[in-house]
Design a protein around this motif. Structure first.
Motif, PDB file in Angstrom:
ATOM      1  N   SER A  41       0.832  -1.204   0.000  1.00  0.00           N
ATOM      2  CA  SER A  41       0.000   0.000   0.000  1.00  0.00           C
ATOM      3  C   SER A  41       0.871   1.261   0.000  1.00  0.00           C
ATOM      4  CB  SER A  41      -0.926   0.001   1.212  1.00  0.00           C
ATOM      5  OG  SER A  41      -1.904  -1.006   1.109  1.00  0.00           O
ATOM      6  N   LEU A  42       1.948   1.240   0.793  1.00  0.00           N
ATOM      7  CA  LEU A  42       2.865   2.384   0.816  1.00  0.00           C
ATOM      8  C   LEU A  42       3.558   2.553  -0.531  1.00  0.00           C
ATOM      9  CD1 LEU A  42       4.468   2.048   4.361  1.00  0.00           C
ATOM     10  CD2 LEU A  42       3.027   3.912   3.555  1.00  0.00           C
ATOM     11  N   LYS A  43       3.877   1.448  -1.185  1.00  0.00           N
ATOM     12  CA  LYS A  43       4.523   1.537  -2.496  1.00  0.00           C
ATOM     13  C   LYS A  43       3.579   2.139  -3.525  1.00  0.00           C
ATOM     14  CE  LYS A  43       7.252  -1.140  -5.797  1.00  0.00           C
ATOM     15  NZ  LYS A  43       7.785  -2.478  -6.143  1.00  0.00           N
ATOM     16  N   ALA A  44       2.304   1.732  -3.490  1.00  0.00           N
ATOM     17  CA  ALA A  44       1.319   2.325  -4.402  1.00  0.00           C
ATOM     18  C   ALA A  44       1.187   3.821  -4.161  1.00  0.00           C
ATOM     19  CB  ALA A  44      -0.043   1.638  -4.224  1.00  0.00           C
ATOM     20  N   LEU A  45       1.173   4.207  -2.891  1.00  0.00           N
ATOM     21  CA  LEU A  45       1.077   5.627  -2.548  1.00  0.00           C
ATOM     22  C   LEU A  45       2.326   6.376  -2.981  1.00  0.00           C
ATOM     23  CD1 LEU A  45      -0.499   7.874  -1.150  1.00  0.00           C
ATOM     24  CD2 LEU A  45       0.474   7.118   1.020  1.00  0.00           C
ATOM     25  N   LEU A  46       3.483   5.774  -2.793  1.00  0.00           N
ATOM     26  CA  LEU A  46       4.732   6.419  -3.178  1.00  0.00           C
ATOM     27  C   LEU A  46       4.829   6.584  -4.684  1.00  0.00           C
ATOM     28  CD1 LEU A  46       7.466   7.506  -2.201  1.00  0.00           C
ATOM     29  CD2 LEU A  46       8.380   5.200  -2.461  1.00  0.00           C
ATOM     30  N   ASN A  47       4.393   5.569  -5.446  1.00  0.00           N
ATOM     31  CA  ASN A  47       4.407   5.674  -6.902  1.00  0.00           C
ATOM     32  C   ASN A  47       3.543   6.834  -7.371  1.00  0.00           C
ATOM     33  OD1 ASN A  47       6.079   3.469  -7.083  1.00  0.00           O
ATOM     34  ND2 ASN A  47       4.455   2.016  -7.585  1.00  0.00           N
ATOM     35  N   GLY A  48       2.370   6.967  -6.767  1.00  0.00           N
ATOM     36  CA  GLY A  48       1.490   8.068  -7.153  1.00  0.00           C
ATOM     37  C   GLY A  48       2.055   9.419  -6.783  1.00  0.00           C
ATOM     38  N   ARG A  49       2.677   9.510  -5.613  1.00  0.00           N
ATOM     39  CA  ARG A  49       3.258  10.775  -5.178  1.00  0.00           C
ATOM     40  C   ARG A  49       4.460  11.168  -6.042  1.00  0.00           C
ATOM     41  NH1 ARG A  49       1.187  14.263  -1.988  1.00  0.00           N
ATOM     42  NH2 ARG A  49       3.046  14.574  -0.753  1.00  0.00           N
ATOM     43  N   LEU A  50       5.273  10.188  -6.403  1.00  0.00           N
ATOM     44  CA  LEU A  50       6.448  10.487  -7.213  1.00  0.00           C
ATOM     45  C   LEU A  50       6.069  10.975  -8.607  1.00  0.00           C
ATOM     46  CD1 LEU A  50       8.892   7.580  -6.302  1.00  0.00           C
ATOM     47  CD2 LEU A  50       9.194   9.999  -5.817  1.00  0.00           C
ATOM     48  N   ARG A  51       4.929  10.518  -9.102  1.00  0.00           N
ATOM     49  CA  ARG A  51       4.520  10.924 -10.438  1.00  0.00           C
ATOM     50  C   ARG A  51       4.292  12.423 -10.528  1.00  0.00           C
ATOM     51  NH1 ARG A  51       0.330   8.056 -10.660  1.00  0.00           N
ATOM     52  NH2 ARG A  51      -1.094   9.704 -10.013  1.00  0.00           N
ATOM     53  N   ILE A  52       3.779  13.037  -9.459  1.00  0.00           N
ATOM     54  CA  ILE A  52       3.458  14.463  -9.506  1.00  0.00           C
ATOM     55  C   ILE A  52       4.366  15.311  -8.627  1.00  0.00           C
ATOM     56  CG2 ILE A  52       1.045  14.064 -10.073  1.00  0.00           C
ATOM     57  CD1 ILE A  52       0.342  14.513  -7.162  1.00  0.00           C
ATOM     58  N   LYS A  53       5.180  14.693  -7.778  1.00  0.00           N
ATOM     59  CA  LYS A  53       6.008  15.448  -6.848  1.00  0.00           C
ATOM     60  C   LYS A  53       7.495  15.328  -7.133  1.00  0.00           C
ATOM     61  CE  LYS A  53       2.261  16.593  -4.930  1.00  0.00           C
ATOM     62  NZ  LYS A  53       1.704  17.917  -5.275  1.00  0.00           N
ATOM     63  N   SER A  54       7.861  14.893  -8.325  1.00  0.00           N
ATOM     64  CA  SER A  54       9.268  14.819  -8.676  1.00  0.00           C
ATOM     65  C   SER A  54       9.507  15.628  -9.949  1.00  0.00           C
ATOM     66  CB  SER A  54       9.697  13.365  -8.889  1.00  0.00           C
ATOM     67  OG  SER A  54       8.986  12.797  -9.967  1.00  0.00           O
ATOM     68  N   TYR A  55      10.753  16.007 -10.131  1.00  0.00           N
ATOM     69  CA  TYR A  55      11.107  16.758 -11.330  1.00  0.00           C
ATOM     70  C   TYR A  55      12.400  16.166 -11.864  1.00  0.00           C
ATOM     71  CZ  TYR A  55      12.504  20.522 -14.443  1.00  0.00           C
ATOM     72  OH  TYR A  55      12.893  21.239 -15.550  1.00  0.00           O
ATOM     73  N   LYS A  56      12.319  15.541 -13.044  1.00  0.00           N
ATOM     74  CA  LYS A  56      13.474  14.895 -13.666  1.00  0.00           C
ATOM     75  C   LYS A  56      14.156  13.940 -12.692  1.00  0.00           C
ATOM     76  CE  LYS A  56      14.407  18.339 -17.207  1.00  0.00           C
ATOM     77  NZ  LYS A  56      15.406  19.218 -17.838  1.00  0.00           N
ATOM     78  N   GLN A  57      13.338  13.104 -12.060  1.00  0.00           N
ATOM     79  CA  GLN A  57      13.786  12.077 -11.124  1.00  0.00           C
ATOM     80  C   GLN A  57      14.447  12.662  -9.887  1.00  0.00           C
ATOM     81  OE1 GLN A  57      16.218   9.337 -13.328  1.00  0.00           O
ATOM     82  NE2 GLN A  57      14.477   8.463 -14.419  1.00  0.00           N
ATOM     83  N   THR A  58      14.161  13.934  -9.589  1.00  0.00           N
ATOM     84  CA  THR A  58      14.670  14.580  -8.379  1.00  0.00           C
ATOM     85  C   THR A  58      13.510  14.837  -7.444  1.00  0.00           C
ATOM     86  OG1 THR A  58      16.435  15.657  -9.626  1.00  0.00           O
ATOM     87  CG2 THR A  58      15.916  16.556  -7.453  1.00  0.00           C
TER      88      THR A  58
END
Length: 302
Positions: free
Chosen positions: A233-250
């Protein structure tokens, strides 16, 4: 840490705001969730305007109006619960999936509920979503194959099982049969467990100790049952957060909570915010100018 990524948000439409009475009931539900030991909660918005074939309501032009979940209403839970936003879209026809790209930049989690086999295949092959869910009280739209679910799991898509579907005595047999299909086809991988609880039925909420025996009945061992509540569940949440909260893998991280929490997202990005009484410069959190070869040469000269 325990996750419940499906607490139904009591608003059926983009153009409606939550009423005061519904907000009070939702907070009572969150209080129960907190007492049961959950730490990460996703409020699930399922718009009816996209589920009706005859209703051709267009999405709001203002992106900020697409998400009716206002996390500012839940400031009193900042130190107790991590609250996130989720949207679940029922899909009959793959042509209805064109608007999902907008949701990916607004909601922390994007889920689809396929109604047909074509929609299910399209969700796996063409869509960038975090969760695929089903109404387990009804027949699945198609037969679950290991090859199909395996390709989705490899892409980072998780399959959701809602334990409230087992509480209805009339459709319990159908829910168990559907869940066993998902467990068999997924080979006990890539699944999450959530409540799917509505604010008018908070008595359906259960803690993990009560749900694990049900998962064992479906053929899931204790270790993977706990992963459904925690790691997956945390991994699913992290994947979703990284999609909109990262910039060029940063990404930006805080001292204690890893990926930066949504408590900072409405701050002034041109100023410093404090994390554990320390100032942290997050002006580059959303956007950072790439360093050119000239910049590197100038640094060496200095």
């Amino acid at each position: 840490m325990l996750c419940d990524l499906n607490i139904v948000y009591p608003v059926p439409d983009f153009n409606q705001n939550i009423t005061k009475d519904a907000l009070v009931e939702l907070k009572k539900t969150l209080d129960i969730v907190e007492q049961l030991g959950y730490t990460h909660v996703a409020l699930n918005f399922s718009p009816e305007t996209l589920t009706s074939k005859s209703n051709k309501v267009k999405l709001p032009n203002d992106l900020n109006s697409i998400n009716p979940i206002n996390l500012a209403h839940f400031k009193e839970y900042e130190e107790r619960l991590r609250i996130y936003s989720r949207i679940t879209i029922k899909v009959d026809d793959p042509s209805q999936c064109q608007s999902i790209a907008k949701f990916q930049q607004i909601f922390d989690l994007v889920a689809v509920e396929p109604q047909t086999e074509k929609a299910f295949q399209s969700a796996i092959s063409n869509l960038d979503v975090d969760i695929i869910t089903f109404n387990l009280q009804q027949r699945l739209p198609c037969y679950m194959k290991h090859k199909t679910l395996g390709s989705a799991i490899e892409k980072g898509i998780f399959f959701e099982i809602k334990y409230t579907d087992f509480l209805n005595s009339k459709s319990r047999a159908q829910a168990i049969s559907n869940s066993k299909q998902i467990v068999r086809a997924s080979r006990n991988r890539g699944m999450i467990i959530s409540s799917g609880c509505h604010v008018n039925t908070p008595f359906q909420l259960r803690n993990s100790a009560n749900v694990v025996p049900v998962l064992k009945m479906l053929g899931i061992d204790s270790n993977r049952a706990n992963q459904m509540f925690k790691d997956w569940s945390l991994k699913a949440l992290l994947n979703g957060r990284l999609r909109i909260k990262s910039y060029k893998q940063t990404i930006a991280i805080a001292d204690t909570e890893g990926l930066i929490g949504n408590v900072y997202e409405n701050k002034d990005w041109n100023s410093d915010v404090k994390v554990n009484n320390k100032k942290m410069d997050i002006t580059s959190y959303r956007k950072r100018k790439p360093e050119t070869a000239l910049d590197k040469a100038l640094k060496k000269q200095k």
